[in-house]
Enzyme design. Sequence first.
Site, PDB file in Angstrom:
ATOM      1  N   ASP A 110      -5.652  13.836 -25.636  1.00 30.52           N
ATOM      2  CA  ASP A 110      -5.687  12.697 -25.298  1.00 30.52           C
ATOM      3  C   ASP A 110      -5.161  11.724 -26.067  1.00 30.52           C
ATOM      4  O   ASP A 110      -5.737  11.407 -27.353  1.00 30.52           O
ATOM      5  CB  ASP A 110      -7.329  12.270 -25.205  1.00 30.52           C
TER       6      ASP A 110
ATOM      7  N   ARG B 209      -2.020  -2.572 -18.632  1.00 35.24           N
ATOM      8  CA  ARG B 209      -2.992  -1.718 -18.634  1.00 35.24           C
ATOM      9  C   ARG B 209      -2.885  -0.782 -17.691  1.00 35.24           C
ATOM     10  O   ARG B 209      -2.611  -1.016 -16.622  1.00 35.24           O
ATOM     11  CB  ARG B 209      -4.266  -2.644 -18.330  1.00 35.24           C
TER      12      ARG B 209
ATOM     13  N   TYR C 272       0.835  -1.230  -0.137  1.00 32.46           N
ATOM     14  CA  TYR C 272      -0.180  -0.016   0.081  1.00 32.46           C
ATOM     15  C   TYR C 272       0.858   1.349   0.038  1.00 32.46           C
ATOM     16  O   TYR C 272       1.883   1.222   0.695  1.00 32.46           O
ATOM     17  CB  TYR C 272      -0.851   0.003   1.137  1.00 32.46           C
TER      18      TYR C 272
ATOM     19  N   GLU D 113      -0.523   4.996  -0.602  1.00 36.11           N
ATOM     20  CA  GLU D 113      -1.126   5.951  -0.770  1.00 36.11           C
ATOM     21  C   GLU D 113      -0.514   7.331  -0.705  1.00 36.11           C
ATOM     22  O   GLU D 113       0.425   7.255  -0.074  1.00 36.11           O
ATOM     23  CB  GLU D 113      -2.622   6.170  -0.009  1.00 36.11           C
TER      24      GLU D 113
ATOM     25  N   LYS E  87      -1.889   0.286 -25.393  1.00 42.68           N
ATOM     26  CA  LYS E  87      -2.239   0.178 -26.592  1.00 42.68           C
ATOM     27  C   LYS E  87      -0.881   0.349 -27.370  1.00 42.68           C
ATOM     28  O   LYS E  87      -0.324  -0.650 -27.386  1.00 42.68           O
ATOM     29  CB  LYS E  87      -3.257   1.383 -26.967  1.00 42.68           C
TER      30      LYS E  87
HETATM   31  N1  DSN Z   1     -12.027   1.396 -24.985  1.00 44.88           N
HETATM   32  C1  DSN Z   1     -11.019   1.817 -25.910  1.00 44.88           C
HETATM   33  C2  DSN Z   1     -10.710   1.804 -27.307  1.00 44.88           C
HETATM   34  O1  DSN Z   1     -10.747   0.454 -27.715  1.00 44.88           O
HETATM   35  O2  DSN Z   1     -10.403   2.669 -27.902  1.00 44.88           O
HETATM   36  C3  DSN Z   1     -10.738   3.349 -25.378  1.00 44.88           C
HETATM   37  O3  DSN Z   1     -11.210   3.516 -24.088  1.00 44.88           O
END
Ligand code: DSN
Length: 428
Positions: A209, A244, A56, A58, A238
């Site tokens: 973003d 993640r 933990y 925080e 991504k």
């Molecule tokens: N759900 C994601 C995507 O597939 O682009 C974005 O949050």
Amino acid sequence: MSASPFDAWITADDELTGLLAQEWARQTTTVQLIASENFTSPAVMAATGSILTNKYSEGYPGRRYYGGNQIVDEVEDLARRRLTALFGADHANVQPHSGANANVAVYQALLNPGDTILAMRLDQGGHLTHGSPASITSKIWRFVSYGVTPRSDDLENPGEVIDVENLRELALREKPKLIVAGATAYSRRIEPAIFREVADEVGALLMFDAAHPAGLIAGGSNPNPVPYADVVTFTTHKTLRGPRGGAILCREEHAKKIDSAVFPGQQGGPLEHAIAAKAVAFKEASLPSFSLYTDQIVTNSRAFGTALASEGFRLVSGGSDNHMLLLDLRDFDAELTGKEAQETLDRAGITTNRNQIPDDPRSPFVTSGLRVGTAAQTTAGMKEGEFAIIAALMARALRTRTDEASLAAVRADVAELCSGFNPYATFV
Ligand code: DSN
């Protein structure tokens, strides 16, 4: 069915091990085309499954609410240092559990409830946190939405690109406190300089973003928004190919407010095992081999687009400058919906997601579009030739979608293709 090399630690739980083995088989014998997915390195997975999950912590390095954080402080500092160096930013927050959390924390840090945000429409490529009625964001802040230009038959200028004039008009009329650049289903480059210009015209702050192109930016294959934006948010899983999670970069003047909005504003204890894995990914993304990888993602996207167009799919906005393509299925088959296409391709071993296209007459649950991406299979080593084969397999499956034997044959061809491209062979 063979077990993956990563489940040795949980063999005592046969039920779960069996499920992991099934998912290992799915990921390595079918084609992964979801634009927001990737294959992380074993080093990222090892850090995600590390002993740091026990702690933990925080607070932030040097200012924790729990004892025993000397090592954790060094881990989080390492991640922050690597991330600011990777993008050339003043300040990094690596604690957001997701991209959505990162976006909401930025709104909370920089705005008051009721303030106006100008962001991209969900049905034209924007994200839920860009003001969808279904998102908490639209209940707290007032959203005004820009979209894309109309579709055109001019091959040189096919339209469906961000409508900068509309963006400027809305900004001048609505005087937003924050403009959000960035999208979740948009295959063209987003130029941060243009958004900065519009933000400066109306005295707005600018948030970029970068959830989708973060890896392409790190590799130098898409423009870096950090010199232009007050704040840049992104997910780490991504194109950036990490665990993640989310992260925020900002100018020094916003650092304190952003940190307070993430913790204690939005979240409690940070996931330090995920933060360690983010640190691994940031190091991997700083290597010259990562730039070769991200350039290949874009090369593959363009080749995939050409092959899909030759099969009769219409490419929304005419093509791709990043890792994704948005397909209008109606030119291929007027009766085919995104939902049916996704489900058919699943049966044929090709994983995609249905997606609305601009001015889609069908609902978000049904859609007339399909989103595909090249980041994951490029990690597995596929190049232009393999993406041309995938385009042909997709078309074959969708043309024969009522014929289960044909779908089984496509699935076998997909498995044969994948057998030469095990993603975990490229990392060793
Ligand atoms: N759900 C994601 C995507 O597939 O682009 C974005 O949050």
